[in-house]
Write a protein that holds these residues in place. Structure first.
Motif, PDB file in Angstrom:
ATOM      1  N   UNK A 200      37.050  26.241  44.893  1.00  0.00           N
ATOM      2  CA  UNK A 200      36.527  26.455  43.543  1.00  0.00           C
ATOM      3  C   UNK A 200      35.133  25.838  43.403  1.00  0.00           C
ATOM      4  N   UNK A 201      34.195  26.626  42.867  1.00  0.00           N
ATOM      5  CA  UNK A 201      32.856  26.100  42.635  1.00  0.00           C
ATOM      6  C   UNK A 201      32.908  24.961  41.623  1.00  0.00           C
ATOM      7  N   UNK A 202      32.059  23.972  41.822  1.00  0.00           N
ATOM      8  CA  UNK A 202      32.113  22.730  41.057  1.00  0.00           C
ATOM      9  C   UNK A 202      32.078  22.960  39.553  1.00  0.00           C
ATOM     10  N   UNK A 203      31.210  23.874  39.082  1.00  0.00           N
ATOM     11  CA  UNK A 203      31.062  24.080  37.642  1.00  0.00           C
ATOM     12  C   UNK A 203      32.270  24.734  36.993  1.00  0.00           C
ATOM     13  N   UNK A 204      33.207  25.250  37.835  1.00  0.00           N
ATOM     14  CA  UNK A 204      34.377  25.910  37.276  1.00  0.00           C
ATOM     15  C   UNK A 204      35.654  25.101  37.455  1.00  0.00           C
ATOM     16  N   UNK A 205      35.514  23.867  37.937  1.00  0.00           N
ATOM     17  CA  UNK A 205      36.666  22.977  37.953  1.00  0.00           C
ATOM     18  C   UNK A 205      36.980  22.562  36.520  1.00  0.00           C
ATOM     19  N   UNK A 206      38.193  22.046  36.291  1.00  0.00           N
ATOM     20  CA  UNK A 206      38.639  21.705  34.938  1.00  0.00           C
ATOM     21  C   UNK A 206      38.597  22.934  34.027  1.00  0.00           C
ATOM     22  N   UNK A 207      39.143  24.037  34.540  1.00  0.00           N
ATOM     23  CA  UNK A 207      39.227  25.284  33.782  1.00  0.00           C
ATOM     24  C   UNK A 207      40.608  25.903  33.949  1.00  0.00           C
ATOM     25  N   UNK A 208      41.057  26.612  32.920  1.00  0.00           N
ATOM     26  CA  UNK A 208      42.177  27.529  33.051  1.00  0.00           C
ATOM     27  C   UNK A 208      41.576  28.848  33.537  1.00  0.00           C
ATOM     28  N   UNK A 209      42.070  29.349  34.655  1.00  0.00           N
ATOM     29  CA  UNK A 209      41.463  30.518  35.283  1.00  0.00           C
ATOM     30  C   UNK A 209      42.139  31.799  34.817  1.00  0.00           C
ATOM     31  N   UNK A 210      41.344  32.728  34.309  1.00  0.00           N
ATOM     32  CA  UNK A 210      41.833  34.072  34.035  1.00  0.00           C
ATOM     33  C   UNK A 210      40.732  35.064  34.350  1.00  0.00           C
ATOM     34  N   UNK A 211      41.130  36.200  34.895  1.00  0.00           N
ATOM     35  CA  UNK A 211      40.202  37.283  35.217  1.00  0.00           C
ATOM     36  C   UNK A 211      40.710  38.565  34.570  1.00  0.00           C
ATOM     37  N   UNK A 212      39.841  39.541  34.457  1.00  0.00           N
ATOM     38  CA  UNK A 212      40.175  40.797  33.795  1.00  0.00           C
ATOM     39  C   UNK A 212      40.103  41.961  34.773  1.00  0.00           C
ATOM     40  N   UNK A 213      40.873  43.002  34.520  1.00  0.00           N
ATOM     41  CA  UNK A 213      40.817  44.202  35.362  1.00  0.00           C
ATOM     42  C   UNK A 213      39.432  44.843  35.329  1.00  0.00           C
ATOM     43  N   UNK A 214      38.708  44.648  34.249  1.00  0.00           N
ATOM     44  CA  UNK A 214      37.367  45.236  34.133  1.00  0.00           C
ATOM     45  C   UNK A 214      36.382  44.632  35.134  1.00  0.00           C
ATOM     46  N   UNK A 215      36.749  43.506  35.756  1.00  0.00           N
ATOM     47  CA  UNK A 215      35.874  42.887  36.755  1.00  0.00           C
ATOM     48  C   UNK A 215      35.972  43.583  38.105  1.00  0.00           C
ATOM     49  N   UNK A 216      36.962  44.445  38.296  1.00  0.00           N
ATOM     50  CA  UNK A 216      37.124  45.134  39.581  1.00  0.00           C
ATOM     51  C   UNK A 216      36.061  46.213  39.743  1.00  0.00           C
ATOM     52  N   UNK A 217      35.699  46.508  40.991  1.00  0.00           N
ATOM     53  CA  UNK A 217      34.766  47.606  41.250  1.00  0.00           C
ATOM     54  C   UNK A 217      35.350  48.914  40.734  1.00  0.00           C
ATOM     55  N   UNK A 218      34.466  49.831  40.333  1.00  0.00           N
ATOM     56  CA  UNK A 218      34.919  51.110  39.777  1.00  0.00           C
ATOM     57  C   UNK A 218      35.779  51.894  40.764  1.00  0.00           C
ATOM     58  N   UNK A 219      35.500  51.749  42.057  1.00  0.00           N
ATOM     59  CA  UNK A 219      36.249  52.497  43.070  1.00  0.00           C
ATOM     60  C   UNK A 219      37.296  51.621  43.759  1.00  0.00           C
ATOM     61  N   UNK A 220      37.687  50.548  43.103  1.00  0.00           N
ATOM     62  CA  UNK A 220      38.649  49.623  43.694  1.00  0.00           C
ATOM     63  C   UNK A 220      39.973  50.318  43.981  1.00  0.00           C
ATOM     64  N   UNK A 221      40.528  50.068  45.160  1.00  0.00           N
ATOM     65  CA  UNK A 221      41.854  50.575  45.500  1.00  0.00           C
ATOM     66  C   UNK A 221      42.442  49.711  46.604  1.00  0.00           C
ATOM     67  N   UNK A 222      43.751  49.768  46.742  1.00  0.00           N
ATOM     68  CA  UNK A 222      44.464  49.067  47.803  1.00  0.00           C
ATOM     69  C   UNK A 222      45.329  50.076  48.547  1.00  0.00           C
ATOM     70  N   UNK A 223      45.379  49.982  49.862  1.00  0.00           N
ATOM     71  CA  UNK A 223      46.159  50.908  50.658  1.00  0.00           C
ATOM     72  C   UNK A 223      47.179  50.146  51.501  1.00  0.00           C
TER      73      UNK A 223
END
Length: 352
Positions: A169-192
């Motif tokens: 974890x990068x130093x400036x993001x320590x002491x955080x509750x971590x959440x991410x959004x689906x909108x952060x994924x690349x437009x062509x994101x896929x898993x195979x």
């Protein structure tokens, strides 16, 4: 890691799924790629291997109709595999919530996290939980909130997500509750995923990396790196279904709380199916209709006449679904052994 892309999502028709499943059940020489590989490990027949039933997946779980392709397991067995592509999102629902916003928020405003005991149900991430993290973990350095405003510190941007949702974890993001959004994924994101059509018992149990795929199309992930997460004074919050998001795996599960269970009740009171492992065996909930657990092997598997060999998940806070891989798995292009798109490795929670 470069992942295969799928830019035109398409929904499966139920009829297509049924047709593919019917072909699998009737044989039709799907294993004709080279049945000389010890007759595709003849032992796969003696264990009552059932394989994947595509009709049980939720509508929209796949971005395109699964193909049956030639493949070779990491153990060198030539066979046929389902090639399954997903969008990195759970079909039928919007993930979240994850992190509460203030120290006065109740359980409806946040998700869950592993209990410090490493077993049992997830702990609700409430404002009070955030407020008392120093007591919970016995470490006064925990301060994931602003004492003046009582606002919870959380990763509110894509840059913050990228900096925090990683083992280092990068130093400036320590002491955080971590959440991410689906909108952060690349437009062509896929898993195979490449998963054997007929499961093949391995000569010895294999290591768990990517566990498998849930019935809603989301990844069943390997263990989260708990030591790194807690060591950075962060909480990688799950929603109430036991999953969260990063830009490499999309939405993925680290525990199961019932959100992916099949609705159909088994006639024998057996636990509900939640998904399939990358070796092709079914993964079922921890307990049956009577709230009882079965006697399991080291991989958390067992065999019965109806389902053949299959797994049962661990409790939500154990940071695992299964203990090892009973069957042979296939390495995807550019990916690790395990049949899935990515690794998310780490020790069991709170291990020394």
């Amino acid at each position: 890691m470069d992942l295969p892309t799928m830019t035109i999502p398409k929904k499966l028709s139920l009829m297509t799924i049924i047709i593919i499943s019917a072909i699998t059940l009737t044989g039709c020489d799907l294993l004709s790629t080279d049945s000389s590989s010890e007759e595709i490990k003849a032992t796969s027949q003696t264990t009552g291997a059932k394989g994947i039933d595509l009709s049980l997946f939720a509508d929209g779980a796949f971005t395109d109709t699964p193909n049956i392709v030639d493949c070779e397991t990491s153990d060198g067995t030539k066979t046929s595999c389902y090639e399954i592509t997903t969008s990195g999102a759970p079909a039928g629902r919007e993930p979240g919530p994850f992190c509460p916003r203030t120290t006065s928020d109740g359980p409806e405003a946040g998700g869950g996290w592993f209990s410090k005991e490493g077993t049992g149900d997830l702990v609700d991430i409430t404002g009070e939980f955030i407020l008392k993290l120093s007591d919970y973990y016995g470490d006064e350095k925990w301060v994931i909130y602003d004492a003046k405003t009582n606002k919870v510190r959380y990763t509110a941007t894509k840059a913050a997500c990228l900096g925090a949702a990683r083992p280092d974890v990068e130093e400036q993001y320590k002491q955080n509750c971590i959440e991410c959004q689906l909108s952060y994924l690349d437009d062509d994101f896929s898993l195979t995923y490449l998963i054997p059509v007929t499961p093949i018992p391995a000569d010895k149990p294999g290591r768990v990396r990517t566990v498998g795929i849930a019935l809603d199309g989301a990844e069943l992930s390997g263990p989260a790196p708990i030591g790194a997460i807690l060591g950075s004074y962060t909480i990688a919050a799950f929603d109430d279904c036991g999953g969260h998001i990063n830009v490499h795996q999309g939405y993925h599960y680290h525990s199961t709380t019932g959100c992916t269970d099949t609705n159909d009740k088994a006639d024998d009171g057996h636990a509900a199916l939640i998904g399939y492992a990358v070796d092709g065996y079914g993964i079922y909930a921890m307990k049956n209709a009577e709230g009882k657990e079965e006697s399991l092997d080291e991989c958390r598997g067992t065999t019965d006449d109806i389902r053949g060999y299959h797994y049962h998940t661990a409790s939500p806070s154990e940071n695992m679904f299964i203990g090892c891989m009973h069957g042979e798995t296939v390495q995807t292009a550019g990916g690790p052994p395990g049949g899935g798109p990515d690794t998310h490795q780490g020790p069991p929670p709170f291990s020394k």
